[in-house]
Design a protein around this motif. Structure first.
Motif, mmCIF file in Angstrom:
data_model
loop_
_atom_site.group_PDB
_atom_site.id
_atom_site.type_symbol
_atom_site.label_atom_id
_atom_site.label_comp_id
_atom_site.label_asym_id
_atom_site.label_seq_id
_atom_site.Cartn_x
_atom_site.Cartn_y
_atom_site.Cartn_z
ATOM 1 N N THR A 90 54.274 32.563 59.935
ATOM 2 C CA THR A 90 55.315 32.342 58.930
ATOM 3 C C THR A 90 56.238 31.212 59.356
ATOM 4 O O THR A 90 56.585 30.345 58.556
ATOM 5 C CB THR A 90 56.117 33.630 58.686
ATOM 6 O OG1 THR A 90 55.225 34.644 58.225
ATOM 7 C CG2 THR A 90 57.227 33.415 57.683
ATOM 8 N N ALA A 91 56.632 31.223 60.621
ATOM 9 C CA ALA A 91 57.497 30.155 61.135
ATOM 10 C C ALA A 91 56.779 28.811 61.044
ATOM 11 O O ALA A 91 57.398 27.791 60.718
ATOM 12 C CB ALA A 91 57.909 30.439 62.579
ATOM 13 N N TRP A 92 55.488 28.796 61.302
ATOM 14 C CA TRP A 92 54.710 27.553 61.202
ATOM 15 C C TRP A 92 54.745 27.016 59.772
ATOM 16 O O TRP A 92 54.950 25.824 59.546
ATOM 17 C CB TRP A 92 53.263 27.786 61.658
ATOM 18 C CG TRP A 92 52.450 26.544 61.668
ATOM 19 C CD1 TRP A 92 52.303 25.671 62.713
ATOM 20 C CD2 TRP A 92 51.657 26.014 60.598
ATOM 21 N NE1 TRP A 92 51.473 24.631 62.348
ATOM 22 C CE2 TRP A 92 51.061 24.821 61.050
ATOM 23 C CE3 TRP A 92 51.395 26.433 59.291
ATOM 24 C CZ2 TRP A 92 50.225 24.041 60.256
ATOM 25 C CZ3 TRP A 92 50.561 25.660 58.502
ATOM 26 C CH2 TRP A 92 49.988 24.489 58.981
ATOM 27 N N ARG A 93 54.562 27.899 58.796
ATOM 28 C CA ARG A 93 54.588 27.481 57.389
ATOM 29 C C ARG A 93 55.973 26.972 56.990
ATOM 30 O O ARG A 93 56.099 25.981 56.266
ATOM 31 C CB ARG A 93 54.139 28.620 56.473
ATOM 32 C CG ARG A 93 52.645 28.908 56.565
ATOM 33 C CD ARG A 93 52.181 29.888 55.501
ATOM 34 N NE ARG A 93 52.724 31.232 55.673
ATOM 35 C CZ ARG A 93 52.195 32.184 56.430
ATOM 36 N NH1 ARG A 93 51.108 31.943 57.118
ATOM 37 N NH2 ARG A 93 52.757 33.372 56.486
ATOM 38 N N ILE A 94 57.018 27.633 57.468
ATOM 39 C CA ILE A 94 58.390 27.186 57.175
ATOM 40 C C ILE A 94 58.633 25.820 57.821
ATOM 41 O O ILE A 94 59.209 24.927 57.205
ATOM 42 C CB ILE A 94 59.417 28.229 57.652
ATOM 43 C CG1 ILE A 94 59.302 29.499 56.793
ATOM 44 C CG2 ILE A 94 60.835 27.669 57.609
ATOM 45 C CD1 ILE A 94 60.072 30.687 57.331
ATOM 46 N N ARG A 142 48.292 19.953 64.909
ATOM 47 C CA ARG A 142 47.575 20.171 66.173
ATOM 48 C C ARG A 142 47.808 21.577 66.721
ATOM 49 O O ARG A 142 47.061 22.039 67.573
ATOM 50 C CB ARG A 142 48.023 19.158 67.220
ATOM 51 C CG ARG A 142 47.770 17.722 66.908
ATOM 52 C CD ARG A 142 46.448 17.224 67.378
ATOM 53 N NE ARG A 142 46.111 17.730 68.696
ATOM 54 C CZ ARG A 142 45.598 17.014 69.658
ATOM 55 N NH1 ARG A 142 45.378 15.746 69.471
ATOM 56 N NH2 ARG A 142 45.285 17.564 70.806
ATOM 57 N N HIS A 143 48.858 22.240 66.273
ATOM 58 C CA HIS A 143 49.219 23.569 66.787
ATOM 59 C C HIS A 143 49.257 24.602 65.668
ATOM 60 O O HIS A 143 50.218 25.359 65.534
ATOM 61 C CB HIS A 143 50.573 23.505 67.510
ATOM 62 C CG HIS A 143 50.543 22.651 68.722
ATOM 63 N ND1 HIS A 143 50.812 21.313 68.679
ATOM 64 C CD2 HIS A 143 50.244 22.946 70.010
ATOM 65 C CE1 HIS A 143 50.688 20.802 69.895
ATOM 66 N NE2 HIS A 143 50.340 21.766 70.716
ATOM 67 N N ARG A 144 48.213 24.625 64.872
ATOM 68 C CA ARG A 144 48.140 25.616 63.792
ATOM 69 C C ARG A 144 48.001 27.014 64.376
ATOM 70 O O ARG A 144 47.294 27.202 65.373
ATOM 71 C CB ARG A 144 46.944 25.334 62.896
ATOM 72 C CG ARG A 144 47.082 24.101 62.084
ATOM 73 C CD ARG A 144 45.904 23.904 61.187
ATOM 74 N NE ARG A 144 46.020 22.604 60.561
ATOM 75 C CZ ARG A 144 45.108 22.096 59.773
ATOM 76 N NH1 ARG A 144 44.009 22.754 59.510
ATOM 77 N NH2 ARG A 144 45.295 20.914 59.228
ATOM 78 N N PRO A 145 48.644 27.973 63.733
ATOM 79 C CA PRO A 145 48.481 29.357 64.215
ATOM 80 C C PRO A 145 47.075 29.863 63.897
ATOM 81 O O PRO A 145 46.414 29.354 62.992
ATOM 82 C CB PRO A 145 49.558 30.123 63.441
ATOM 83 C CG PRO A 145 49.781 29.328 62.220
ATOM 84 C CD PRO A 145 49.533 27.890 62.605
ATOM 85 N N LEU A 186 60.247 10.703 63.045
ATOM 86 C CA LEU A 186 60.233 12.108 63.439
ATOM 87 C C LEU A 186 59.382 13.011 62.544
ATOM 88 O O LEU A 186 58.623 13.837 63.069
ATOM 89 C CB LEU A 186 61.664 12.635 63.546
ATOM 90 C CG LEU A 186 61.847 13.983 64.230
ATOM 91 C CD1 LEU A 186 61.287 13.973 65.643
ATOM 92 C CD2 LEU A 186 63.316 14.359 64.249
ATOM 93 N N PRO A 187 59.432 12.901 61.214
ATOM 94 C CA PRO A 187 58.598 13.819 60.425
ATOM 95 C C PRO A 187 57.101 13.576 60.626
ATOM 96 O O PRO A 187 56.309 14.517 60.562
ATOM 97 C CB PRO A 187 59.018 13.569 58.981
ATOM 98 C CG PRO A 187 59.701 12.254 58.981
ATOM 99 C CD PRO A 187 60.279 12.080 60.345
ATOM 100 N N PHE A 188 56.707 12.346 60.888
ATOM 101 C CA PHE A 188 55.295 12.072 61.149
ATOM 102 C C PHE A 188 54.873 12.692 62.482
ATOM 103 O O PHE A 188 53.779 13.261 62.591
ATOM 104 C CB PHE A 188 55.027 10.564 61.124
ATOM 105 C CG PHE A 188 55.162 9.980 59.753
ATOM 106 C CD1 PHE A 188 54.138 10.083 58.830
ATOM 107 C CD2 PHE A 188 56.339 9.352 59.364
ATOM 108 C CE1 PHE A 188 54.269 9.560 57.545
ATOM 109 C CE2 PHE A 188 56.487 8.835 58.090
ATOM 110 C CZ PHE A 188 55.443 8.933 57.173
ATOM 111 N N LEU A 189 55.744 12.611 63.488
ATOM 112 C CA LEU A 189 55.465 13.261 64.770
ATOM 113 C C LEU A 189 55.443 14.780 64.607
ATOM 114 O O LEU A 189 54.576 15.460 65.167
ATOM 115 C CB LEU A 189 56.504 12.854 65.816
ATOM 116 C CG LEU A 189 56.501 11.401 66.253
ATOM 117 C CD1 LEU A 189 57.660 11.126 67.209
ATOM 118 C CD2 LEU A 189 55.176 11.032 66.894
ATOM 119 N N GLY A 190 56.399 15.294 63.840
ATOM 120 C CA GLY A 190 56.444 16.733 63.587
ATOM 121 C C GLY A 190 55.213 17.225 62.866
ATOM 122 O O GLY A 190 54.633 18.262 63.217
ATOM 123 N N LEU A 191 54.782 16.494 61.864
ATOM 124 C CA LEU A 191 53.583 16.867 61.117
ATOM 125 C C LEU A 191 52.351 16.815 62.014
ATOM 126 O O LEU A 191 51.514 17.722 61.993
ATOM 127 C CB LEU A 191 53.412 15.936 59.910
ATOM 128 C CG LEU A 191 52.284 16.263 58.952
ATOM 129 C CD1 LEU A 191 52.457 17.652 58.363
ATOM 130 C CD2 LEU A 191 52.221 15.227 57.842
#
Length: 134
Positions: free
Chosen positions: A63-67, A123-126, A113-118
């Motif tokens: 859920t946190a990943w989706r948020i 790369r770290h999908r649950p 930053l949003p491109f790095l965040g994305l």
């Protein structure tokens, strides 16, 4: 950890900027909210997005990943949209915003930053299994 730290720094700095800009305390050279509601509202919105992204990125649940994904996508749309808007119609922005001119006041890091965040989020999908935290 680095991406969470970067978002945390922007959450604090965007919040501080928005708080300073919006507080009604009169100061000689300060633009008041009534004078620039669009720019100041966008600063507050950017702060809220950075805070939400930071909190979600610090959690490990699906859920946190989706948020976090939603917050990063909103951030990306915001910095591109507001950045373009400030180029096309600079007169609409009486004061600078975090995302104005693609984050120019912050060394264009709000654009990167949003491109790095994305990238980090993808790369770290649950895992597909539902965890107890959901």
């Amino acid at each position: 950890m680095l991406i969470i730290t970067a978002y945390g720094i922007f959450a604090v700095s965007a919040f501080a900027r928005a708080f300073y800009q919006i507080t009604p305390f009169p100061q000689e050279d300060k633009v008041q909210f009534a004078d620039a509601p669009l720019a100041l509202s966008l600063s507050a919105f950017a702060a809220a997005v950075y805070i939400l992204a930071t909190l979600a990125l610090a959690r490990t649940s699906a859920t946190a990943w989706r948020i976090a994904l939603a917050a990063v996508l909103v951030e990306m749309a915001g910095v591109i949209g507001v950045g373009t808007w400030t180029l096309v119609q600079p007169s609409a922005f009486e004061v600078a915003t975090v995302w104005g001119f693609f984050g120019r006041d912050y060394g264009f890091i709000p654009l990167i930053l949003p491109f790095l965040g994305l990238f980090w989020l993808l790369r770290h999908r649950p895992s597909e299994t539902v965890s107890a935290e959901d």
